[in-house]
Design a protein around this motif. Structure first.
Motif, PDB file in Angstrom:
ATOM      1  N   PRO A   1       0.824  -1.213   0.000  1.00 30.67           N
ATOM      2  CA  PRO A   1       0.000   0.000   0.000  1.00 30.67           C
ATOM      3  C   PRO A   1       0.860   1.266   0.000  1.00 30.67           C
ATOM      4  O   PRO A   1       2.036   1.241   0.353  1.00 30.67           O
ATOM      5  CB  PRO A   1      -0.793  -0.105   1.315  1.00 30.67           C
ATOM      6  N   SER A   2       0.257   2.358  -0.398  1.00 29.36           N
ATOM      7  CA  SER A   2       0.952   3.643  -0.399  1.00 29.36           C
ATOM      8  C   SER A   2       1.249   4.102   1.030  1.00 29.36           C
ATOM      9  O   SER A   2       0.495   3.808   1.957  1.00 29.36           O
ATOM     10  CB  SER A   2       0.113   4.709  -1.107  1.00 29.36           C
ATOM     11  N   ALA A   3       2.353   4.844   1.177  1.00 28.01           N
ATOM     12  CA  ALA A   3       2.725   5.458   2.457  1.00 28.01           C
ATOM     13  C   ALA A   3       3.438   6.769   2.126  1.00 28.01           C
ATOM     14  O   ALA A   3       4.621   6.943   2.416  1.00 28.01           O
ATOM     15  CB  ALA A   3       3.609   4.528   3.273  1.00 28.01           C
ATOM     16  N   MET A   4       2.698   7.693   1.500  1.00 24.30           N
ATOM     17  CA  MET A   4       3.318   8.897   0.969  1.00 24.30           C
ATOM     18  C   MET A   4       3.901   9.784   2.053  1.00 24.30           C
ATOM     19  O   MET A   4       4.909  10.448   1.838  1.00 24.30           O
ATOM     20  CB  MET A   4       2.293   9.683   0.134  1.00 24.30           C
ATOM     21  N   THR A   5       3.288   9.814   3.236  1.00 27.22           N
ATOM     22  CA  THR A   5       3.839  10.628   4.327  1.00 27.22           C
ATOM     23  C   THR A   5       5.240  10.150   4.690  1.00 27.22           C
ATOM     24  O   THR A   5       6.145  10.965   4.920  1.00 27.22           O
ATOM     25  CB  THR A   5       2.920  10.566   5.558  1.00 27.22           C
ATOM     26  N   HIS A   6       5.440   8.844   4.723  1.00 31.78           N
ATOM     27  CA  HIS A   6       6.769   8.288   5.012  1.00 31.78           C
ATOM     28  C   HIS A   6       7.776   8.680   3.936  1.00 31.78           C
ATOM     29  O   HIS A   6       8.920   9.044   4.239  1.00 31.78           O
ATOM     30  CB  HIS A   6       6.672   6.768   5.121  1.00 31.78           C
ATOM     31  N   VAL A   7       7.361   8.642   2.672  1.00 30.55           N
ATOM     32  CA  VAL A   7       8.257   9.010   1.577  1.00 30.55           C
ATOM     33  C   VAL A   7       8.637  10.488   1.679  1.00 30.55           C
ATOM     34  O   VAL A   7       9.798  10.873   1.457  1.00 30.55           O
ATOM     35  CB  VAL A   7       7.608   8.698   0.217  1.00 30.55           C
ATOM     36  N   LEU A   8       7.689  11.333   2.032  1.00 31.96           N
ATOM     37  CA  LEU A   8       7.979  12.767   2.204  1.00 31.96           C
ATOM     38  C   LEU A   8       8.921  12.985   3.385  1.00 31.96           C
ATOM     39  O   LEU A   8       9.828  13.839   3.323  1.00 31.96           O
ATOM     40  CB  LEU A   8       6.681  13.536   2.411  1.00 31.96           C
ATOM     41  N   ASP A   9       8.732  12.233   4.459  1.00 30.07           N
ATOM     42  CA  ASP A   9       9.649  12.334   5.610  1.00 30.07           C
ATOM     43  C   ASP A   9      11.069  11.948   5.205  1.00 30.07           C
ATOM     44  O   ASP A   9      12.048  12.589   5.625  1.00 30.07           O
ATOM     45  CB  ASP A   9       9.177  11.433   6.745  1.00 30.07           C
ATOM     46  N   LEU A  10      11.204  10.889   4.396  1.00 29.58           N
ATOM     47  CA  LEU A  10      12.525  10.489   3.917  1.00 29.58           C
ATOM     48  C   LEU A  10      13.164  11.598   3.080  1.00 29.58           C
ATOM     49  O   LEU A  10      14.362  11.871   3.198  1.00 29.58           O
ATOM     50  CB  LEU A  10      12.418   9.211   3.067  1.00 29.58           C
ATOM     51  N   THR A  11      12.367  12.219   2.228  1.00 30.44           N
ATOM     52  CA  THR A  11      12.878  13.309   1.400  1.00 30.44           C
ATOM     53  C   THR A  11      13.385  14.446   2.266  1.00 30.44           C
ATOM     54  O   THR A  11      14.451  15.024   2.002  1.00 30.44           O
ATOM     55  CB  THR A  11      11.763  13.825   0.462  1.00 30.44           C
ATOM     56  N   LEU A  12      12.652  14.771   3.319  1.00 26.78           N
ATOM     57  CA  LEU A  12      13.034  15.864   4.202  1.00 26.78           C
ATOM     58  C   LEU A  12      14.332  15.568   4.947  1.00 26.78           C
ATOM     59  O   LEU A  12      15.212  16.428   5.048  1.00 26.78           O
ATOM     60  CB  LEU A  12      11.910  16.128   5.206  1.00 26.78           C
ATOM     61  N   THR A  13      14.482  14.339   5.457  1.00 33.44           N
ATOM     62  CA  THR A  13      15.645  14.025   6.293  1.00 33.44           C
ATOM     63  C   THR A  13      16.877  13.641   5.490  1.00 33.44           C
ATOM     64  O   THR A  13      18.002  13.848   5.948  1.00 33.44           O
ATOM     65  CB  THR A  13      15.311  12.873   7.257  1.00 33.44           C
ATOM     66  N   TRP A  14      16.663  13.091   4.289  1.00 31.29           N
ATOM     67  CA  TRP A  14      17.810  12.575   3.539  1.00 31.29           C
ATOM     68  C   TRP A  14      18.364  13.560   2.544  1.00 31.29           C
ATOM     69  O   TRP A  14      19.585  13.654   2.362  1.00 31.29           O
ATOM     70  CB  TRP A  14      17.401  11.291   2.817  1.00 31.29           C
ATOM     71  N   PHE A  15      17.497  14.342   1.881  1.00 35.98           N
ATOM     72  CA  PHE A  15      17.956  15.181   0.788  1.00 35.98           C
ATOM     73  C   PHE A  15      18.086  16.614   1.281  1.00 35.98           C
ATOM     74  O   PHE A  15      17.088  17.316   1.441  1.00 35.98           O
ATOM     75  CB  PHE A  15      16.981  15.093  -0.392  1.00 35.98           C
ATOM     76  N   THR A  16      19.319  17.047   1.550  1.00 33.58           N
ATOM     77  CA  THR A  16      19.540  18.337   2.212  1.00 33.58           C
ATOM     78  C   THR A  16      19.899  19.465   1.252  1.00 33.58           C
ATOM     79  O   THR A  16      19.703  20.631   1.583  1.00 33.58           O
ATOM     80  CB  THR A  16      20.651  18.205   3.256  1.00 33.58           C
ATOM     81  N   ARG A  17      20.429  19.148   0.090  1.00 27.84           N
ATOM     82  CA  ARG A  17      20.790  20.199  -0.850  1.00 27.84           C
ATOM     83  C   ARG A  17      19.526  20.878  -1.397  1.00 27.84           C
ATOM     84  O   ARG A  17      18.581  20.208  -1.797  1.00 27.84           O
ATOM     85  CB  ARG A  17      21.580  19.608  -2.020  1.00 27.84           C
TER      86      ARG A  17
END
Length: 303
Positions: free
Chosen positions: A169-185
């Motif tokens: 199933p989708s878990a878009m909030t988790h994917v957005l959290d990963l984007t926030l914490t991992w991609f800093t540039r």
């Protein structure tokens, strides 16, 4: 959500397939809007510090370091390394609801991957860098920003291989959290999901992403069960089936549309509160125009 037949991903160049499908004026329009985002996203002096240098006629007065100038007795400026490439990041929902049908009967997976292919094509053609954060309830993929055809092709094929009917199933909030914490540039982040997402539970993450990056959302529209009243319809997220005789009733179709419109409006209102441009893609013919529109709106929102 209505499910299509499973797709087979051919081993082919996704970037060349995009070029073959798009008319040159259309590509130029989208690329031109992206050029505007390139100039905007790196405006000011957020780049890496390079060196101190004597002020020369024609240099920007705003670059003068007055404290250093006072200590040396001569005007001194601070020089910065300019970014030559725009960093872009695809943030992709790979849950199984992304492999159902769009309103025109097209697979949502095909539309989502076409959006990603066009972004990759534009990035490759401009020499920009492209990163990926993708996932669902059980999987996550993070690919650092790089340039070049080989990198782009591998990244795009990876997305296409993940969006299937047997995905978690989708878990878009988790994917957005990963984007926030991992991609800093600081980057141009293109979120690809469906019209029901991101939900209100992701609002704080959206707010923080918007403060750190240029952010836009491309939503792939859902077909309603009542759009295909005469066909067998399955919902990928539940075992519940809507009987055919109910799907053919106008009052049921009207109520289904009302609920879908309300849900989509709530998502749009949440994104608007945080000045995040979004666009809904309802079919293959919408993709490039929708990307050009959301890029232009993102430019205005960031200015």
């Amino acid at each position: 959500m209505t499910a299509p037949a499973q797709r087979t991903t051919a081993a082919r160049s996704r970037l060349e397939a995009v070029r073959a499908r798009l008319e040159l004026p259309t590509v130029r329009h989208a690329a031109g809007v992206l050029d505007g985002r390139h100039r905007s996203i790196f405006s000011g002096h957020g780049q890496d510090f390079d060196e101190m240098a004597l002020y020369l006629p024609g240099d920007d007065v705003g670059d003068i370091d007055w404290k250093a100038s006072a200590s040396t007795g001569h005007p001194v400026i601070r020089r910065f390394q300019r970014e030559s490439n725009l960093a872009m990041a695809l943030c992709v929902d790979t849950g199984r609801s992304m492999a159902t049908l769009a309103p025109d009967g097209t697979s949502k997976a095909d539309l989502a991957t076409f959006v990603c292919d066009v972004v990759g094509y534009l990035a490759r053609s401009r020499g920009d860098l492209l990163a990926l954060v993708a996932g669902d309830a059980e999987r996550s993929v993070q690919v650092p920003a790089r340039g070049g055809t080989t990198h782009m092709e591998a990244l795009l094929h990876r997305i296409a291989g993940m969006i299937t009917l047997d995905a978690p199933p989708s878990a878009m909030t988790h994917v957005l959290d990963l984007t926030l914490t991992w991609f800093t540039r600081r980057s141009l982040v293109v979120v690809v999901t469906d019209e029901a997402r991101p939900t209100r539970e992701a609002e704080q993450t959206i707010k923080r992403l918007r403060a750190r990056h240029e952010l836009m959302v491309v939503q792939i529209a859902d077909a309603l069960p009542t759009d295909f009243a005469g066909e067998v319809v399955a919902d990928v997220d539940s075992p519940v089936r809507l009987p055919r005789f109910l799907r053919g009733r106008q009052d049921v179709a009207t109520e289904a549309r009302r609920v879908a419109d309300t849900r989509q409006r709530e998502v749009t209102d949440m994104l608007r509160r945080h000045r995040v441009p979004s666009v809904v893609v309802r079919g293959e013919d919408d993709v490039v125009d929708a990307l050009a529109e959301v890029l232009a709106r993102s430019r205005r929102a960031g200015s």
